[in-house]
Write a protein that holds these residues in place. Structure first.
Motif, mmCIF file in Angstrom:
data_model
loop_
_atom_site.group_PDB
_atom_site.id
_atom_site.type_symbol
_atom_site.label_atom_id
_atom_site.label_comp_id
_atom_site.label_asym_id
_atom_site.label_seq_id
_atom_site.Cartn_x
_atom_site.Cartn_y
_atom_site.Cartn_z
ATOM 1 N N ALA A 196 -20.811 -34.995 -0.269
ATOM 2 C CA ALA A 196 -20.751 -36.496 0.897
ATOM 3 C C ALA A 196 -21.880 -36.897 -0.400
ATOM 4 O O ALA A 196 -22.763 -36.068 -0.863
ATOM 5 N N VAL A 203 -20.809 -41.170 2.986
ATOM 6 C CA VAL A 203 -21.813 -41.380 3.904
ATOM 7 C C VAL A 203 -22.642 -42.815 3.088
ATOM 8 O O VAL A 203 -22.309 -43.307 3.063
ATOM 9 N N LYS A 214 -25.159 -34.030 6.364
ATOM 10 C CA LYS A 214 -23.559 -33.637 6.803
ATOM 11 C C LYS A 214 -23.575 -31.871 5.583
ATOM 12 O O LYS A 214 -22.896 -30.953 6.727
ATOM 13 N N GLN A 235 -25.469 -29.756 8.546
ATOM 14 C CA GLN A 235 -24.144 -29.843 9.753
ATOM 15 C C GLN A 235 -22.865 -28.903 9.643
ATOM 16 O O GLN A 235 -22.505 -28.866 9.998
ATOM 17 N N GLN A 271 -21.088 -30.019 7.414
ATOM 18 C CA GLN A 271 -19.573 -30.807 7.443
ATOM 19 C C GLN A 271 -19.362 -31.326 6.099
ATOM 20 O O GLN A 271 -18.271 -31.846 5.540
ATOM 21 N N ALA A 272 -20.027 -30.383 5.566
ATOM 22 C CA ALA A 272 -19.662 -31.208 3.696
ATOM 23 C C ALA A 272 -20.380 -29.538 3.427
ATOM 24 O O ALA A 272 -21.398 -29.667 3.400
#
Length: 175
Positions: A122, A145, A154, A157, A159-160
């Protein structure tokens, strides 16, 4: 010739993009602060010139003001091909390292050259860090981002795998 011109200038119009820790405005005391503010205040003060601050919320706004001829000086502007056509750059007065931030693993550090290409990074976009990673490590999967905070979110979470954040912003976000 340059000193004569400077002697005739009581103030220089200085453009600032309001991004902590480089430049921020405290409305309670109506005062600017930050690394770029302090540097320019000292530099111009040593030459007997006062800064006339002009604040902007984005580099696009700042560039538009520069094109209209409303600025004399912009501290902290990052070089880019488009910027080189519009601005005269000094040598960098400060280099801020960027860090890879992720979950702690066995070992103390991460070597970007040895990471798997499937890892997601990210990175704030647009930014010099993203441009550098794209050109140097084209195999990396980069997730653009809007901010350093968003990059860190991220990672939290999942996500990265890593956030690429400059050290100054990271210390500000962690304090």
């Amino acid at each position: 010739e340059q000193r004569a011109w400077l002697a005739q200038q009581p103030a220089l119009r200085v453009g600032l993009v309001m991004q902590a820790p480089w430049a921020r405005y405290d409305p309670r005391v109506q005062k600017l602060s930050g690394a770029n503010v302090e540097l320019i205040t000292l530099l111009l003060g040593s030459m007997g010139v006062k800064p006339q601050w002009q604040r902007f919320s984005s580099y696009a706004e700042l560039n538009a003001a520069a094109i209209r001829g409303e600025l004399d000086l912009v501290p902290g502007m990052q070089q880019s091909p488009a910027g080189l056509r519009q601005w005269l750059f000094s040598d960098p007065y400060m280099r801020v390292p960027h860090l890879l931030v992720g979950e702690r693993q066995a070992g103390s550090g991460v070597d970007i050259d040895n990471l798997e290409t499937a890892e997601i990074f990210a990175v704030r976009s647009p930014s010099a860090a993203k441009t550098y990673l794209r050109s140097t490590y084209s195999q990396l999967h980069i997730l653009p981002v809007s901010s350093a905070r968003a990059a860190l979110q991220k990672v939290v979470q999942r996500q990265a795998r890593y956030a690429v954040v400059d050290e100054a912003r990271l210390s500000l976000l962690l304090s």
